[in-house]
Design a protein around this motif. Structure first.
Motif, PDB file in Angstrom:
ATOM      1  N   GLN A 177      -1.490  10.845   3.814  1.00 40.86           N
ATOM      2  CA  GLN A 177      -0.877  12.023   4.431  1.00 40.86           C
ATOM      3  C   GLN A 177       0.553  11.739   4.862  1.00 40.86           C
ATOM      4  N   ALA A 178       0.768  10.573   5.466  1.00 41.43           N
ATOM      5  CA  ALA A 178       2.114  10.206   5.920  1.00 41.43           C
ATOM      6  C   ALA A 178       3.072  10.104   4.740  1.00 41.43           C
ATOM      7  N   VAL A 179       2.606   9.505   3.654  1.00 42.30           N
ATOM      8  CA  VAL A 179       3.456   9.371   2.466  1.00 42.30           C
ATOM      9  C   VAL A 179       3.730  10.740   1.851  1.00 42.30           C
ATOM     10  N   ALA A 180       2.727  11.616   1.797  1.00 41.37           N
ATOM     11  CA  ALA A 180       2.918  12.960   1.242  1.00 41.37           C
ATOM     12  C   ALA A 180       3.975  13.730   2.030  1.00 41.37           C
ATOM     13  N   GLU A 181       3.953  13.598   3.354  1.00 46.40           N
ATOM     14  CA  GLU A 181       4.935  14.284   4.190  1.00 46.40           C
ATOM     15  C   GLU A 181       6.342  13.735   3.963  1.00 46.40           C
TER      16      GLU A 181
ATOM     17  N   SER B 189       0.836  -1.206   0.000  1.00 50.90           N
ATOM     18  CA  SER B 189       0.000   0.000   0.000  1.00 50.90           C
ATOM     19  C   SER B 189       0.869   1.253   0.000  1.00 50.90           C
ATOM     20  N   VAL B 190       1.920   1.242   0.786  1.00 47.76           N
ATOM     21  CA  VAL B 190       2.834   2.391   0.837  1.00 47.76           C
ATOM     22  C   VAL B 190       3.537   2.565  -0.504  1.00 47.76           C
ATOM     23  N   SER B 191       3.968   1.449  -1.099  1.00 48.45           N
ATOM     24  CA  SER B 191       4.612   1.519  -2.419  1.00 48.45           C
ATOM     25  C   SER B 191       3.701   2.179  -3.435  1.00 48.45           C
ATOM     26  N   ARG B 192       2.433   1.779  -3.440  1.00 50.09           N
ATOM     27  CA  ARG B 192       1.487   2.347  -4.404  1.00 50.09           C
ATOM     28  C   ARG B 192       1.299   3.844  -4.188  1.00 50.09           C
ATOM     29  N   CYS B 193       1.310   4.268  -2.942  1.00 49.22           N
ATOM     30  CA  CYS B 193       1.178   5.709  -2.650  1.00 49.22           C
ATOM     31  C   CYS B 193       2.347   6.490  -3.243  1.00 49.22           C
ATOM     32  N   PHE B 194       3.561   5.970  -3.076  1.00 46.88           N
ATOM     33  CA  PHE B 194       4.727   6.660  -3.638  1.00 46.88           C
ATOM     34  C   PHE B 194       4.690   6.631  -5.162  1.00 46.88           C
ATOM     35  N   GLU B 195       4.266   5.510  -5.748  1.00 43.32           N
ATOM     36  CA  GLU B 195       4.186   5.420  -7.202  1.00 43.32           C
ATOM     37  C   GLU B 195       3.172   6.417  -7.763  1.00 43.32           C
ATOM     38  N   THR B 196       2.094   6.631  -7.022  1.00 46.74           N
ATOM     39  CA  THR B 196       1.093   7.622  -7.435  1.00 46.74           C
ATOM     40  C   THR B 196       1.707   9.019  -7.525  1.00 46.74           C
ATOM     41  N   LEU B 197       2.726   9.265  -6.708  1.00 48.93           N
ATOM     42  CA  LEU B 197       3.417  10.557  -6.707  1.00 48.93           C
ATOM     43  C   LEU B 197       4.537  10.618  -7.759  1.00 48.93           C
ATOM     44  N   GLY B 198       4.658   9.534  -8.550  1.00 46.87           N
ATOM     45  CA  GLY B 198       5.638   9.517  -9.631  1.00 46.87           C
ATOM     46  C   GLY B 198       7.002   8.970  -9.254  1.00 46.87           C
ATOM     47  N   ILE B 199       7.085   8.344  -8.085  1.00 42.33           N
ATOM     48  CA  ILE B 199       8.360   7.801  -7.616  1.00 42.33           C
ATOM     49  C   ILE B 199       8.455   6.322  -7.991  1.00 42.33           C
ATOM     50  N   HIS B 200       9.595   5.926  -8.539  1.00 42.69           N
ATOM     51  CA  HIS B 200       9.792   4.532  -8.915  1.00 42.69           C
ATOM     52  C   HIS B 200      10.091   3.685  -7.676  1.00 42.69           C
ATOM     53  N   VAL B 201       9.454   2.518  -7.614  1.00 35.77           N
ATOM     54  CA  VAL B 201       9.695   1.559  -6.535  1.00 35.77           C
ATOM     55  C   VAL B 201      10.198   0.264  -7.170  1.00 35.77           C
TER      56      VAL B 201
END
Length: 210
Positions: free
Chosen positions: A193-197, A25-37
């Motif tokens: 929110q945690a991932v955005a921060e 779930s955390v990985s998907r949040c970062f990927e949504t922000l354009g970050i490669h995992v």
């Protein structure tokens, strides 16, 4: 297999956590922000693909019986071969783990984003091999929630779920390695929110590094 991993391009965050803590779930949040995992589980499949040097090394040691009809690694047979056999398990890991690290490192070196993440479930057990990462992010969840998620996800009983959790590194050990921790209690808005921060923090750290 020799292993000399050079310093990497950019800023690299290792993402880890206990089983069913919510790393995906955390990985998907970062990927949504354009970050490669880049995922160690994907790497583990790639490095033993048909015709790979990794699979050839496994067959050379364990024999052709570990292959299925499609000349792929038969993971069920392989699990049986190493179950309860520490020496054989270590032999398999000596073949696969350096190749997984090389696969991840190659992706990091080619990545041109502001930063990237490496999803490594067994980071705590192998952290000494990842000294080239810049930061460690641990996804944490109460054990009761891990049990619930694991039982539901895999369709298993509580006793087996507990054994799976106990086979991993202790929660305290994982947390002792963390620079950052996400408490994943299942609230999607709180997770976003945690991932955005953290995303803002990592962008700042990555920029400061250059």
């Amino acid at each position: 297999m020799s292993e000399v991993l050079t310093h990497r391009h950019g800023f690299v965050v290792a993402l880890t956590g206990g089983i069913a803590a919510g790393k995906s779930s955390v990985s998907r949040c970062f990927e949504t922000l354009g970050i490669h995992v880049y995922d160690a589980d994907v790497a583990a499949r790639e490095v033993v693909a048909p015709d790979s040097a990794g699979l050839a090394a496994i067959v050379a040691h364990f024999g052709i019986s570990v292959l299925n009809a499609q000349n792929q690694l038969d993971r069920a047979v392989m699990r049986e071969r190493i179950f309860g056999n520490e020496a054989e398990r270590r032999t398999l890991e000596a073949i696969t783990h350096p190749r997984v690290r090389r696969w991840l490192h190659d992706r990091v070196m080619a990545d041109r984003g502001p930063y990237c993440l490496l999803a490594i479930p067994l980071f705590a057990e192998n952290h000494e091999h990842y000294r080239w990462v810049d930061r460690v992010l641990v996804v944490d969840a109460p054990e009761s929630l891990q049990l619930q998620r694991l039982m539901q996800r895999d369709g298993i009983d509580e006793a087996l779920a507990r054994r799976m959790i106990e086979r991993q590194a202790r929660r305290e050990h994982r947390l002792s390695l963390a620079h950052d921790v996400i408490e994943n209690g299942g609230d999607e808005a709180a997770l976003d929110q945690a991932v955005a921060e953290l995303h803002a923090r990592y962008l700042s750290l990555a920029q400061a590094k250059h």
